[in-house]
Design a protein around this motif. Structure first.
Motif, PDB file in Angstrom:
ATOM      1  N   HIS A  41      19.716 -14.133 -25.612  1.00 15.90           N
ATOM      2  CA  HIS A  41      18.391 -13.882 -26.180  1.00 15.90           C
ATOM      3  C   HIS A  41      17.294 -14.044 -25.122  1.00 15.90           C
ATOM      4  O   HIS A  41      16.329 -13.272 -25.107  1.00 15.90           O
ATOM      5  N   PRO A  44      17.284 -10.594 -22.009  1.00 14.27           N
ATOM      6  CA  PRO A  44      17.592  -9.235 -22.466  1.00 14.27           C
ATOM      7  C   PRO A  44      17.414  -8.207 -21.351  1.00 14.27           C
ATOM      8  O   PRO A  44      16.650  -8.408 -20.404  1.00 14.27           O
ATOM      9  N   GLU A  50      21.810  -2.833 -18.510  1.00 18.75           N
ATOM     10  CA  GLU A  50      22.449  -4.068 -18.978  1.00 18.75           C
ATOM     11  C   GLU A  50      23.457  -4.586 -17.934  1.00 18.75           C
ATOM     12  O   GLU A  50      24.632  -4.816 -18.226  1.00 18.75           O
ATOM     13  N   THR A  53      24.067  -8.493 -18.345  1.00 18.81           N
ATOM     14  CA  THR A  53      24.659  -8.668 -19.674  1.00 18.81           C
ATOM     15  C   THR A  53      26.112  -8.203 -19.684  1.00 18.81           C
ATOM     16  O   THR A  53      26.996  -8.910 -20.181  1.00 18.81           O
ATOM     17  N   ASP A  96      21.879  -3.606 -25.567  1.00 14.29           N
ATOM     18  CA  ASP A  96      20.542  -3.431 -25.006  1.00 14.29           C
ATOM     19  C   ASP A  96      19.448  -4.080 -25.844  1.00 14.29           C
ATOM     20  O   ASP A  96      19.520  -4.164 -27.065  1.00 14.29           O
ATOM     21  N   GLY A  97      18.415  -4.550 -25.127  1.00 15.90           N
ATOM     22  CA  GLY A  97      17.208  -5.061 -25.759  1.00 15.90           C
ATOM     23  C   GLY A  97      16.142  -3.980 -25.821  1.00 15.90           C
ATOM     24  O   GLY A  97      16.389  -2.808 -25.503  1.00 15.90           O
ATOM     25  N   SER A 110      12.447 -14.891 -24.961  1.00 19.29           N
ATOM     26  CA  SER A 110      12.460 -14.128 -23.721  1.00 19.29           C
ATOM     27  C   SER A 110      11.082 -14.120 -23.075  1.00 19.29           C
ATOM     28  O   SER A 110      10.072 -13.921 -23.745  1.00 19.29           O
ATOM     29  N   HIS A 126      15.324  -9.047 -27.496  1.00 24.60           N
ATOM     30  CA  HIS A 126      16.383  -8.618 -28.404  1.00 24.60           C
ATOM     31  C   HIS A 126      15.810  -8.600 -29.824  1.00 24.60           C
ATOM     32  O   HIS A 126      16.158  -9.414 -30.676  1.00 24.60           O
ATOM     33  N   HIS A 130      20.874  -7.405 -31.065  1.00 21.29           N
ATOM     34  CA  HIS A 130      22.088  -7.081 -30.323  1.00 21.29           C
ATOM     35  C   HIS A 130      22.694  -8.321 -29.661  1.00 21.29           C
ATOM     36  O   HIS A 130      23.899  -8.340 -29.368  1.00 21.29           O
ATOM     37  N   ASP A 131      21.885  -9.354 -29.452  1.00 19.65           N
ATOM     38  CA  ASP A 131      22.426 -10.621 -28.952  1.00 19.65           C
ATOM     39  C   ASP A 131      23.335 -11.273 -30.006  1.00 19.65           C
ATOM     40  O   ASP A 131      24.358 -11.881 -29.671  1.00 19.65           O
TER      41      ASP A 131
END
Length: 436
Positions: A41, A44, A50, A53, A96-97, A110, A126, A130-131
């Motif tokens: 979180h 992002p 990403e 990530t 993706d954020g 964030s 996010h 998606h997190d």
């Protein structure tokens, strides 16, 4: 069909001991998963960027015992765990954020920023959960890898980039997802919900999310002085007529029972009070369920733009130009047989009061492409409630009083949401995998 029914019966008869074992295992893993969630979180990355990530996701999946391939569809991750004979089941999470400046006030909020072309500096967040999806999927991978004696088949877990742009699933498929890796007979995904309380699930069959098209209309004109409009061809007046006429596509041309949306989200033109500009620009979002409705709306937009220009006396060289973006998101369709099996399994696992109908929405999800690529595949996307129970109660369950997905204030209740997400996804996978 027979195997699906048998799987559902197995889930219903699995008994409280199996359910308690899963509950206990997920509870023991929850502190690790919540820490992972808070890291994701706070860090992002936007679509197709990403990098950190996907590196973390690949490391987590390798640690769980999967064979991992990175760089699929730019930044996508594919993890495979073969465990004897049985079906191939693909589980998907997105990574993706969004370019949203977070306003949740959370200690792990964030603080990242990026430069957005034409906009300037923006925060990254996010804001769509998606997190939560990634964390739930890592928890699922850990549980299924630790319980290989209870299932058989091949498990494929993908961490997908760029869902928010509608290009991630497309690019993973184009990069050989179904050719380079075991092709699934079953595809399952989850998405958090900003309208359901944590600890609940939403599931329905049929269309649950819409086709999404982004359409741009360049309206041309002949500019001049605002005091002498008779010497010009005013694109703002023409664009205004187009905006008004577009509403008749829904109100007067489609069957009133056909779900569809045409929204003009941006109207840009002109620079000064007394100048008639040479052009105007409209940006539209267009949403539907069936391919036939989608094509009718796109054709109607082109027809109306040209027709209004003709009525305004525009010459051929000044006809509006309509552009439909390539990154189209198809409608998400939950296949009835598999979705019915998963619903039964969820009711057996969580209780009927915790499993709600998933009301179809006009939002989009490129999860749809995995089924659309080969319609022999069984496909289901279900919802996991993410709203803190006290927040939900204070709003009286009214979604208009809750921060929506993509809101700068959207904040899932991590622990119960992740716990439910893991238990639900493990339950779903076991419902369609082979049994030992």
């Amino acid at each position: 069909m027979r195997r699906f029914v048998a799987a559902a019966i197995f889930m219903c008869l699995a008994g409280p001991a199996a359910a308690d074992a899963l509950t206990d295992a997920v509870a023991a893993d929850t502190p690790y998963l919540v820490a992972l969630y808070k890291h994701l979180h706070a860090n992002p990355e936007v679509s197709f960027e990403e990098v950190e990530t996907s590196t973390r996701m690949a490391a987590e999946l390798k640690k769980a015992g999967f064979a991992v391939t990175t760089g699929v569809g730019k930044t996508g991750v594919v993890a495979v765990l073969k465990n004897g004979d049985g079906p191939v089941v693909m589980l998907r999470a997105d990574m993706d954020g969004l370019p949203v400046t977070e306003e949740t006030g959370l200690p792990y909020a964030s603080k990242k920023t990026i430069q957005v072309p034409g906009v300037g500096t923006s925060g990254v967040m996010h804001a769509c959960g998606h997190d939560i999806h990634m964390t739930s999927m890592i928890g699922t991978a850990r549980r299924l890898a630790a319980s290989k004696s209870e299932w058989s088949g091949t498990l494929v877990i993908i961490m997908q980039p760029a869902e928010e742009r509608g290009g991630g699933a497309r690019d993973m498929l184009a990069d050989g997802l179904y050719a380079r890796f075991p092709k699934p007979a079953h595809v399952i995904g989850l998405h958090d919900s900003a309208t359901l309380p944590a600890g609940t699930l939403g599931i329905s069959d049929g269309y649950v999310m819409a086709n999404v098209d982004s359409v741009d209309i360049d309206v041309k004109g002949k500019g001049g002085h605002g005091a002498y409009p008779h010497t010009t061809k005013d694109p703002i007046v023409l664009a205004s007529r187009i905006v008004g006429a577009l509403q008749t596509l829904i109100s007067r041309e489609l069957d009133p029972q056909t779900p569809a949306v045409v929204t003009v989200g941006a109207f840009n033109a002109g620079t000064k009070h007394n100048i008639i500009s040479d052009g105007a620009h409209l940006q539209l979002t267009v949403r539907s369920y069936s391919d036939e409705t989608r094509q009718y709306l796109i054709g109607g937009i082109k027809r109306i733009a040209r027709g209004e220009a003709i009525a305004a006396g525009m010459p051929e060289e000044l006809m509006p130009v309509v552009n439909v973006a390539d990154e189209f998101t198809p409608a998400t369709y939950n296949t009835p047989i598999q979705t019915g099996v998963l619903k039964e399994a969820f009711v057996a696992r969580f209780g009927a009061d915790k499993v709600k109908p998933y009301k179809p929405e006009m939002g989009g999800e490129d999860f749809s492409r995995f089924y659309r690529e080969d319609k022999s595949i069984e496909s289901t996307l279900f919802r996991v409630g993410a709203v803190k129970q006290s927040t939900y109660d204070a709003a009286g369950g009214d979604p208009t009083k809750l921060p929506s997905l993509h809101s700068s204030k959207f904040a899932p209740d991590p622990e119960p949401t992740i716990r439910t997400g893991v238990e639900a996804m493990v339950t779903a996978a076991r419902a369609v995998l082979g049994k030992r």
